[in-house]
Design a protein around this motif. Structure first.
Motif, PDB file in Angstrom:
ATOM      1  N   MET A  94       0.837  -1.194   0.000  1.00  8.33           N
ATOM      2  CA  MET A  94       0.000   0.000   0.000  1.00  8.33           C
ATOM      3  C   MET A  94       0.868   1.238   0.000  1.00  8.33           C
ATOM      4  SD  MET A  94      -1.497  -0.143   3.916  1.00  8.33           S
ATOM      5  CE  MET A  94      -2.695   1.141   3.579  1.00  8.33           C
ATOM      6  N   VAL A  95       0.241   2.376  -0.318  1.00 10.61           N
ATOM      7  CA  VAL A  95       0.944   3.653  -0.300  1.00 10.61           C
ATOM      8  C   VAL A  95       0.001   4.725   0.232  1.00 10.61           C
ATOM      9  CG1 VAL A  95       2.450   3.110  -2.260  1.00 10.61           C
ATOM     10  CG2 VAL A  95       0.269   4.254  -2.670  1.00 10.61           C
ATOM     11  N   ARG A  96       0.599   5.779   0.764  1.00  6.84           N
ATOM     12  CA  ARG A  96      -0.103   7.027   1.021  1.00  6.84           C
ATOM     13  C   ARG A  96       0.436   8.028  -0.002  1.00  6.84           C
ATOM     14  NH1 ARG A  96      -1.291  10.880   6.183  1.00  6.84           N
ATOM     15  NH2 ARG A  96      -1.172  12.866   5.071  1.00  6.84           N
ATOM     16  N   ILE A  97      -0.463   8.787  -0.619  1.00  8.36           N
ATOM     17  CA  ILE A  97      -0.034   9.823  -1.559  1.00  8.36           C
ATOM     18  C   ILE A  97      -0.601  11.162  -1.105  1.00  8.36           C
ATOM     19  CG2 ILE A  97       0.207  10.504  -3.960  1.00  8.36           C
ATOM     20  CD1 ILE A  97      -0.677   7.708  -4.766  1.00  8.36           C
ATOM     21  N   ASP A  98       0.295  12.130  -0.953  1.00  5.96           N
ATOM     22  CA  ASP A  98      -0.094  13.499  -0.597  1.00  5.96           C
ATOM     23  C   ASP A  98       0.037  14.398  -1.819  1.00  5.96           C
ATOM     24  OD1 ASP A  98      -0.361  13.879   2.576  1.00  5.96           O
ATOM     25  OD2 ASP A  98       1.146  12.345   2.166  1.00  5.96           O
ATOM     26  N   TYR A  99      -0.873  15.336  -1.950  1.00  2.00           N
ATOM     27  CA  TYR A  99      -0.860  16.274  -3.069  1.00  2.00           C
ATOM     28  C   TYR A  99      -1.027  17.693  -2.536  1.00  2.00           C
ATOM     29  CZ  TYR A  99      -2.619  11.908  -5.167  1.00  2.00           C
ATOM     30  OH  TYR A  99      -2.825  10.598  -5.516  1.00  2.00           O
ATOM     31  N   ALA A 100      -0.121  18.575  -2.938  1.00  2.00           N
ATOM     32  CA  ALA A 100      -0.326  19.999  -2.685  1.00  2.00           C
ATOM     33  C   ALA A 100      -1.469  20.468  -3.589  1.00  2.00           C
ATOM     34  CB  ALA A 100       0.959  20.762  -3.007  1.00  2.00           C
ATOM     35  N   PRO A 101      -2.009  21.674  -3.383  1.00  2.00           N
ATOM     36  CA  PRO A 101      -3.018  22.190  -4.303  1.00  2.00           C
ATOM     37  C   PRO A 101      -2.523  22.107  -5.752  1.00  2.00           C
ATOM     38  CG  PRO A 101      -2.884  23.589  -2.372  1.00  2.00           C
ATOM     39  CD  PRO A 101      -1.761  22.596  -2.255  1.00  2.00           C
ATOM     40  N   GLU A 121      -8.997  12.869   1.687  1.00  2.00           N
ATOM     41  CA  GLU A 121      -9.099  14.320   1.828  1.00  2.00           C
ATOM     42  C   GLU A 121      -8.911  14.962   0.454  1.00  2.00           C
ATOM     43  OE1 GLU A 121      -6.316  17.842   3.822  1.00  2.00           O
ATOM     44  OE2 GLU A 121      -6.342  15.841   4.727  1.00  2.00           O
ATOM     45  N   GLY A 122      -9.737  15.949   0.135  1.00  2.00           N
ATOM     46  CA  GLY A 122      -9.541  16.713  -1.083  1.00  2.00           C
ATOM     47  C   GLY A 122     -10.357  16.215  -2.270  1.00  2.00           C
ATOM     48  N   THR A 123     -10.055  16.780  -3.430  1.00  2.00           N
ATOM     49  CA  THR A 123     -10.737  16.469  -4.689  1.00  2.00           C
ATOM     50  C   THR A 123      -9.694  16.145  -5.749  1.00  2.00           C
ATOM     51  OG1 THR A 123     -12.528  18.012  -4.141  1.00  2.00           O
ATOM     52  CG2 THR A 123     -12.338  17.334  -6.446  1.00  2.00           C
ATOM     53  N   LEU A 124      -9.821  14.979  -6.360  1.00  2.00           N
ATOM     54  CA  LEU A 124      -8.837  14.522  -7.336  1.00  2.00           C
ATOM     55  C   LEU A 124      -9.489  14.218  -8.671  1.00  2.00           C
ATOM     56  CD1 LEU A 124      -6.664  11.847  -5.478  1.00  2.00           C
ATOM     57  CD2 LEU A 124      -6.051  14.211  -5.932  1.00  2.00           C
ATOM     58  N   GLN A 125      -8.803  14.577  -9.757  1.00  2.00           N
ATOM     59  CA  GLN A 125      -9.128  14.003 -11.049  1.00  2.00           C
ATOM     60  C   GLN A 125      -8.179  12.843 -11.274  1.00  2.00           C
ATOM     61  OE1 GLN A 125      -8.668  16.442 -14.552  1.00  2.00           O
ATOM     62  NE2 GLN A 125      -9.614  14.910 -15.876  1.00  2.00           N
ATOM     63  N   VAL A 126      -8.749  11.685 -11.617  1.00  2.01           N
ATOM     64  CA  VAL A 126      -7.948  10.490 -11.877  1.00  2.01           C
ATOM     65  C   VAL A 126      -8.308   9.968 -13.258  1.00  2.01           C
ATOM     66  CG1 VAL A 126      -7.898   9.903  -9.420  1.00  2.01           C
ATOM     67  CG2 VAL A 126      -9.638   8.876 -10.902  1.00  2.01           C
ATOM     68  N   GLY A 127      -7.421   9.169 -13.813  1.00  2.00           N
ATOM     69  CA  GLY A 127      -7.728   8.587 -15.110  1.00  2.00           C
ATOM     70  C   GLY A 127      -6.708   7.562 -15.533  1.00  2.00           C
ATOM     71  N   PHE A 157      -2.923   8.278 -13.748  1.00  2.00           N
ATOM     72  CA  PHE A 157      -2.438   9.476 -13.057  1.00  2.00           C
ATOM     73  C   PHE A 157      -3.482   9.914 -12.034  1.00  2.00           C
ATOM     74  CE2 PHE A 157      -5.322  11.176 -16.119  1.00  2.00           C
ATOM     75  CZ  PHE A 157      -5.889  12.275 -15.495  1.00  2.00           C
ATOM     76  N   GLN A 158      -3.063  10.832 -11.159  1.00  2.38           N
ATOM     77  CA  GLN A 158      -3.996  11.550 -10.271  1.00  2.38           C
ATOM     78  C   GLN A 158      -3.528  12.993 -10.167  1.00  2.38           C
ATOM     79  OE1 GLN A 158      -2.106   9.175  -7.824  1.00  2.38           O
ATOM     80  NE2 GLN A 158      -2.861   7.521  -9.120  1.00  2.38           N
ATOM     81  N   GLN A 159      -4.490  13.923 -10.142  1.00  2.00           N
ATOM     82  CA  GLN A 159      -4.160  15.330  -9.936  1.00  2.00           C
ATOM     83  C   GLN A 159      -5.155  15.949  -8.968  1.00  2.00           C
ATOM     84  OE1 GLN A 159      -4.302  18.129 -13.280  1.00  2.00           O
ATOM     85  NE2 GLN A 159      -2.654  19.305 -12.325  1.00  2.00           N
ATOM     86  N   ASN A 160      -4.610  16.681  -8.007  1.00  2.00           N
ATOM     87  CA  ASN A 160      -5.433  17.451  -7.088  1.00  2.00           C
ATOM     88  C   ASN A 160      -6.018  18.631  -7.861  1.00  2.00           C
ATOM     89  OD1 ASN A 160      -6.546  18.933  -5.009  1.00  2.00           O
ATOM     90  ND2 ASN A 160      -4.674  19.113  -3.812  1.00  2.00           N
ATOM     91  N   VAL A 161      -7.330  18.711  -7.921  1.00  2.00           N
ATOM     92  CA  VAL A 161      -7.973  19.799  -8.663  1.00  2.00           C
ATOM     93  C   VAL A 161      -8.642  20.781  -7.707  1.00  2.00           C
ATOM     94  CG1 VAL A 161      -8.264  18.528 -10.814  1.00  2.00           C
ATOM     95  CG2 VAL A 161     -10.016  18.344  -9.036  1.00  2.00           C
ATOM     96  N   GLY A 162      -8.180  20.804  -6.468  1.00  2.00           N
ATOM     97  CA  GLY A 162      -8.715  21.733  -5.486  1.00  2.00           C
ATOM     98  C   GLY A 162      -7.636  22.673  -4.978  1.00  2.00           C
TER      99      GLY A 162
END
Length: 216
Positions: A94-101, A121-127, A157-162
């Protein structure tokens, strides 16, 4: 009778190939990775089971926020057999992934694992992108509590969109899933992939290839 035998043979072969596509089941209760051993195997050698302690099955740290002060604005904190020796031969990690804005975990693949991700936590666009020849782009915006799965081997990928931080926990179906970041692998290969191959593959000029290789 002959038809039944043929059918049974086909079924047996099918399940055999399916079994070969995944990590084998362990043949003992556990095989705690022995980090002191120099023996090279497909995984890690087993620690003497009489020396195994509770600490071999324990990891602490996923409550800590990862440092996202980098160019991509993301940080992956892994829990593989290297960090948790008791995972050895169990076929999971497993992993934890943190994203800045607006942080990004860039397009990559896991050659040995399917990944299932849940947003804490937060809002992500994934694909992810399906394989040739269709190359369909499948994407969704996830909110807290949402779950998404990336099939084994596909680019995703994943991107924080917030405007706030985002955090996910992801599980992978291998103790060592591997990660191939597309841009790094293509433009940061060592030694470099010849520029004419990349220029033709991406249908761009040499100057573009030079610029991209310089970045990686």
């Amino acid at each position: 009778m002959w038809n039944k035998l043929v059918l049974l043979s086909v079924v047996a072969l099918t399940f055999n190939y399916l079994a070969l596509a995944y990590e084998p089941s362990p043949l003992q209760d556990f095989c705690v990775a022995d980090s002191s051993s120099s023996v090279k195997v497909n995984g890690a050698t087993c620690k003497n089971p009489m020396q195994v302690q509770a600490a071999d099955f324990f990891f602490s740290g996923l409550h800590l926020r990862g440092n996202t002060s980098n160019q991509l604005g993301s940080k992956v904190t892994p829990v593989f057999a290297t960090q948790l020796p008791g995972l050895n031969t169990l076929g999971i990690s497993m992993v934890r992934i943190d994203y800045a804005p607006w942080g990004l975990n860039p397009p990559h693949t896991h050659p040995r694992a399917t990944e299932i991700l849940t947003v804490l936590e937060g809002t992500l666009q994934v694909g992810f992108v399906t394989s040739n020849p269709d190359n369909r782009f499948i994407t969704k915006v996830l909110q807290k509590g949402d779950v998404f799965v990336f099939p084994v081997g596909l680019v995703h990928f994943q991107q924080n969109v917030g405007n706030g931080n985002a955090v996910v926990i992801a599980a992978l179906s291998s103790q060592n899933p591997g990660a191939i970041t597309i841009a790094n692998a293509v433009f940061g290969a060592n030694p470099s992939i010849p520029w004419d191959i990349l220029a033709r593959a991406f249908q761009v000029d040499k100057s573009v290839v030079d610029q991209l290789q310089a970045k990686f």
